[in-house]
Write an enzyme that holds these catalytic residues in place. Structure first.
Site, mmCIF file in Angstrom:
data_model
loop_
_atom_site.group_PDB
_atom_site.id
_atom_site.type_symbol
_atom_site.label_atom_id
_atom_site.label_comp_id
_atom_site.label_asym_id
_atom_site.label_seq_id
_atom_site.Cartn_x
_atom_site.Cartn_y
_atom_site.Cartn_z
ATOM 1 N N ARG A 92 0.861 -1.180 0.000
ATOM 2 C CA ARG A 92 0.000 0.000 0.000
ATOM 3 C C ARG A 92 0.898 1.231 0.000
ATOM 4 N NH1 ARG A 92 -3.452 2.432 4.924
ATOM 5 N NH2 ARG A 92 -4.418 4.094 3.740
ATOM 6 N N ARG A 242 -8.654 14.422 13.528
ATOM 7 C CA ARG A 242 -8.491 15.463 12.498
ATOM 8 C C ARG A 242 -9.770 16.291 12.382
ATOM 9 N NH1 ARG A 242 -6.556 11.510 7.821
ATOM 10 N NH2 ARG A 242 -6.151 9.956 9.406
ATOM 11 N N GLU A 386 -9.421 -3.679 2.059
ATOM 12 C CA GLU A 386 -8.362 -3.087 1.236
ATOM 13 C C GLU A 386 -7.250 -4.098 0.933
ATOM 14 O OE1 GLU A 386 -8.701 0.152 4.237
ATOM 15 O OE2 GLU A 386 -7.809 1.364 2.666
#
Ligand code: AMP
Length: 399
Positions: A92, A242, A386
């Site tokens: 990745r 965040r 993923e």
């Protein structure tokens, strides 16, 4: 032994996640993580998926970095008789800039291009490169492929990826929206179309990938046409720590009022904001949900801000797509939180969503399925994977 498996590697600055997957059968043989790399307390932990319902193990690595972690992993795979079955390694990589619109095999030129993208992802790309170089050394006979988080969004039209700032900053410095979580969107987009019997090439799918990092994407005919994350993974939705979107003038405001430096405000927005900063409790959605259920009004307000921002973005994407075939929730929060899904779907009732409370409450822990009533615009959950997507790409590239 047939070489039917792919070793998937996801390298962070102090961790290395791995899995060995057979992309044809989707069987995951082992997964795990090497953590605290770079310290004297590095440790390798794994789960052997095919043994005793997931046999767990660990091994201390001492003072070890990525290369030593891969050596430890190589020893483990050899002990378990898995090395001969591995045909290639898939990595990745977070940022591929505008150079990569799909996965590719690792060459010197590709390594250089990933290096050129370091300025766009200074925390992630160097760690990804370290992982690739270590893998080349520890597994010299195996081909390596790279799968980029940004690649899927390269189909976005210029009107969606350009920021309204001087155009020269895009032309000369590459300042634009890139988007992330692309591997998850590709997986979830295809999986949801398959589950609903839709032709992905003639579909309009909204995906909310809600984990510790969170973003949303509009997928039209299988292609990303807009997404919420930007030049970096800070933009867009409220996340664990965040902030997502804030007024960019916050930098000068905090400098003038509190004397914050650029680095301090950057740190505040990335590590001390989002669910954590607003709730003053935790970055973990579960903690805030529990408090809200017990009647804590500030916890409820935090969840409402999270859902307000998400619903607004999804509504904007729906307008851009012109039609919604499905809204898909994925990621740790999307797959498990019936509270967040209910809150968001109710805000989007103007688009014809009608929640099925029972289906919503029953869908969690890796379960995928529709959570809306018959006759409603489809809302559903798809457990993302993923690693499987990386293994599939790697197999195709190395076949
Ligand atoms: P991810 O980054 O996709 O692994 O997602 C991690 C986040 O998922 C955690 O920080 C939690 O906030 C969230 N999460 C996991 N399980 C639940 C749950 N049952 N309810 C709400 N949030 C959850």
């Amino acid at each position: 032994m047939s070489k039917d498996s792919i070793l998937v590697i996801n390298c962070g600055s102090s961790s290395l996640k791995f899995a060995v997957i057979n992309p044809a059968t989707e069987e995951e043989k082992i997964n795990g993580i090497a953590e605290r790399l770079g310290s004297s307390e590095a440790i390798l932990r794994w789960t052997l998926r095919y043994k005793n319902n997931g046999e767990k193990g660990s091994q201390t690595l001492g003072l070890a970095a990525h290369e030593a972690a891969l050596e430890g992993l190589m020893g483990l795979l050899r002990e378990e008789g898995m090395v001969e079955g591995i045909s290639a390694i898939g990595h990745r990589v977070v940022h591929g800039g505008e150079k990569f619109s799909k996965s590719c095999l690792v060459t010197d030129e590709v390594l250089q291009a990933i290096e050129d993208c370091i300025k766009l992802a200074p925390l992630h790309n160097p760690a990804n490169l370290t992982g690739i170089r270590a893998a080349q050394k520890i597994f010299p006979g195996l081909p390596n492929a790279v799968v980029f988080d940004t690649a899927f969004h390269q189909t976005m039209p210029a009107e969606a990826y350009l920021y309204p700032i001087p155009y020269s900053l895009y032309k000369e410095q590459g300042v634009r929206r890139y988007g992330f979580h692309g591997t998850s969107y590709r997986y979830v987009g295809q999986a949801s179309a398959d589950m609903l019997g839709l032709d992905i090439n003639n579909s309009n799918i909204l995906v909310a990938h809600l984990g510790n990092g969170a973003s949303a994407c509009a997928i039209k005919n299988g292609k990303s046409i807009d997404t919420t994350m930007g030049l970096t993974p800070l933009e867009g939705l409220v996340m664990g720590t965040r902030s997502g979107d804030v007024d960019p003038n916050l930098f000068s405001f905090l400098n003038k009022t509190l004397g914050y430096t650029l680095d301090e405000t950057t740190d505040l927005l990335n590590k001390k904001s989002g669910l954590l900063g607003l709730s003053e409790m935790d970055s973990d959605c579960r903690v805030i949900e529990d408090a809200a259920v017990e009647g804590n009004e500030h916890a409820q307000l935090t969840l409402d801000v999270f859902c307000h921002v998400l619903a607004e973005k999804l509504a904007g994407f729906a307008a851009a797509m012109g039609k919604i075939d499905a809204l898909v929730f994925t990621g740790g929060i999307g797959e498990n939180s019936s509270i967040i899904r209910k809150n968001v779907i109710e805000r989007l009732s103007i688009f014809g969503f009608k929640l099925d409370e029972q289906l919503n409450d029953e869908t969690f822990r890796g379960k995928s399925g529709v959570i809306t009533q018959e006759g409603s615009t489809v809302g559903m959950v798809v457990a993302t994977n993923e690693e499987l997507m990386i293994s599939r790409d790697t197999q195709v590239l190395t076949a």
